[in-house]
Design a protein around this motif. Structure first.
Motif, PDB file in Angstrom:
ATOM      1  N   ASP A   1     -34.198 -52.328 -17.416  1.00 64.18           N
ATOM      2  CA  ASP A   1     -33.225 -51.932 -18.429  1.00 64.18           C
ATOM      3  C   ASP A   1     -32.335 -53.138 -18.763  1.00 64.18           C
ATOM      4  O   ASP A   1     -31.624 -53.646 -17.899  1.00 64.18           O
ATOM      5  N   VAL A   2     -32.367 -53.592 -20.014  1.00 67.44           N
ATOM      6  CA  VAL A   2     -31.584 -54.771 -20.397  1.00 67.44           C
ATOM      7  C   VAL A   2     -30.245 -54.401 -21.039  1.00 67.44           C
ATOM      8  O   VAL A   2     -29.487 -55.298 -21.415  1.00 67.44           O
ATOM      9  N   SER A   3     -29.966 -53.135 -21.166  1.00 71.00           N
ATOM     10  CA  SER A   3     -28.723 -52.732 -21.827  1.00 71.00           C
ATOM     11  C   SER A   3     -27.519 -53.296 -21.074  1.00 71.00           C
ATOM     12  O   SER A   3     -27.428 -53.218 -19.849  1.00 71.00           O
ATOM     13  N   GLY A   4     -26.613 -53.917 -21.826  1.00 74.17           N
ATOM     14  CA  GLY A   4     -25.416 -54.505 -21.229  1.00 74.17           C
ATOM     15  C   GLY A   4     -25.640 -55.846 -20.574  1.00 74.17           C
ATOM     16  O   GLY A   4     -24.697 -56.435 -20.024  1.00 74.17           O
ATOM     17  N   LYS A   5     -26.866 -56.387 -20.638  1.00 69.33           N
ATOM     18  CA  LYS A   5     -27.193 -57.649 -19.965  1.00 69.33           C
ATOM     19  C   LYS A   5     -27.038 -58.839 -20.925  1.00 69.33           C
ATOM     20  O   LYS A   5     -27.247 -58.728 -22.134  1.00 69.33           O
ATOM     21  N   LYS A   6     -26.696 -59.981 -20.356  1.00 67.88           N
ATOM     22  CA  LYS A   6     -26.654 -61.234 -21.098  1.00 67.88           C
ATOM     23  C   LYS A   6     -27.988 -61.944 -20.876  1.00 67.88           C
ATOM     24  O   LYS A   6     -28.363 -62.205 -19.732  1.00 67.88           O
TER      25      LYS A   6
ATOM     26  N   ARG B   1     -32.891 -53.240 -27.681  1.00 67.85           N
ATOM     27  CA  ARG B   1     -32.774 -52.491 -26.426  1.00 67.85           C
ATOM     28  C   ARG B   1     -31.410 -52.684 -25.785  1.00 67.85           C
ATOM     29  O   ARG B   1     -31.229 -52.497 -24.595  1.00 67.85           O
ATOM     30  N   LYS B   2     -30.451 -53.076 -26.618  1.00 63.94           N
ATOM     31  CA  LYS B   2     -29.027 -53.070 -26.287  1.00 63.94           C
ATOM     32  C   LYS B   2     -28.597 -54.147 -25.300  1.00 63.94           C
ATOM     33  O   LYS B   2     -27.639 -53.955 -24.536  1.00 63.94           O
ATOM     34  N   ALA B   3     -29.279 -55.286 -25.305  1.00 59.13           N
ATOM     35  CA  ALA B   3     -28.760 -56.415 -24.535  1.00 59.13           C
ATOM     36  C   ALA B   3     -27.371 -56.764 -25.059  1.00 59.13           C
ATOM     37  O   ALA B   3     -27.120 -56.735 -26.268  1.00 59.13           O
ATOM     38  N   ALA B   4     -26.451 -57.101 -24.152  1.00 54.17           N
ATOM     39  CA  ALA B   4     -25.053 -57.333 -24.554  1.00 54.17           C
ATOM     40  C   ALA B   4     -24.891 -58.632 -25.327  1.00 54.17           C
ATOM     41  O   ALA B   4     -24.135 -58.701 -26.301  1.00 54.17           O
ATOM     42  N   GLU B   5     -25.583 -59.698 -24.891  1.00 55.59           N
ATOM     43  CA  GLU B   5     -25.507 -60.991 -25.562  1.00 55.59           C
ATOM     44  C   GLU B   5     -26.899 -61.586 -25.653  1.00 55.59           C
ATOM     45  O   GLU B   5     -27.665 -61.545 -24.684  1.00 55.59           O
ATOM     46  N   LEU B   6     -27.206 -62.147 -26.818  1.00 51.16           N
ATOM     47  CA  LEU B   6     -28.474 -62.829 -27.040  1.00 51.16           C
ATOM     48  C   LEU B   6     -28.202 -64.317 -27.222  1.00 51.16           C
ATOM     49  O   LEU B   6     -27.379 -64.706 -28.052  1.00 51.16           O
TER      50      LEU B   6
END
Length: 246
Positions: A44-49, A67-72
């Motif tokens: 789960d990458v949600s909230g991940k940098k 998929r809601k990664a916090a920062e790209l």
């Protein structure tokens, strides 16, 4: 040939031909006949940098952004690819912090900041594997994940000949070589899988998973008479590694 010359040659290739391989090696594809949707290496990458090494046109960043990664964040050697990534992500309603630089060099990426660093068919372009892995380790938080894929050296050593596969070169030969893509020259180094594994250990990673076998679900959807399918059932074409920073 020094690394600056290699960077110049390979940058010219990606400036000219990068758009020709849009989406071919991008998430959810991890490599030929291997998919993230079957292996879930990213969880789960949600909230991940997240940081991508070799971001190309930004399709993998899009995949994780949706998929809601916090920062790209993205790094690429080609300024043209960086500009195209920026425009593509804007069209997708996403944004990323993008840096143009060779992966081996200091380029202002924050240290101990990211949850995930990944590279889909990009790591093999480095001119210094030890330095690259050391830099990637420095970008990750303790316990952070590094996922990367690259072409398997053994696949380059074997050729089809009279309905048999025969070795045309030594697997242990790690020399540099030049080739071309539609007339554009590039320069790469052959590296054994053990070279990557040892460089990971030296940089402070431990390996959680390594994939060499193609996904059966994907193969079943392909033409079994296709030469690429027959070959990949016998010889690994790509390897994928998930490692974690100690």
């Amino acid at each position: 040939m020094n690394k600056n010359t290699i960077h110049e040659i390979n940058t010219a290739l990606w400036d000219e031909k990068g758009s020709d391989v849009i989406g071919v090696t991008a998430l959810p594809t991890l490599g030929a006949f291997i998919s993230e949707e079957n292996h879930h290496l990213f969880d789960d990458v949600s909230g991940k940098k997240v940081l991508e090494i070799g971001c190309g046109r930004g399709h993998s960043l899009q995949y994780l952004g949706e998929r809601k990664a916090a920062e790209l964040w993205g790094l690429d050697i080609s300024e043209k690819q960086i500009e195209q990534t920026k425009q593509y992500l804007i069209e997708c309603g996403l944004s990323a912090k993008l840096i143009c630089s060779p992966m081996e060099e200091e380029c202002g990426i924050p240290k101990e900041y990211f949850d995930i660093v990944y590279a889909i068919y990009a790591i093999g372009w480095t001119t210094d594997l030890d330095v690259t892995f050391s830099r990637i380790a420095s970008y990750l938080k303790k316990g952070g994940v590094f996922v990367f894929s690259w072409s398997h050296q053994i696949h380059k050593c074997v050729v089809a000949e009279n309905d048999r596969y025969v070795f045309r070169k030594s697997y242990f030969d790690e020399s540099w070589y030049s080739d071309s893509l539609d007339g554009e020259v590039f320069t790469l180094s052959n590296r054994m899988v053990s070279t990557y594994v040892n460089a990971l250990a030296k940089a402070g990673f431990f390996i959680e998973q390594m994939i060499e076998k193609p996904d059966e679900k994907i193969l079943q959807s392909c033409d079994e008479n296709n030469e690429s399918v027959k070959r990949v059932r016998m010889i690994p074409k790509v390897f994928v590694i998930k490692a974690r920073k100690l």
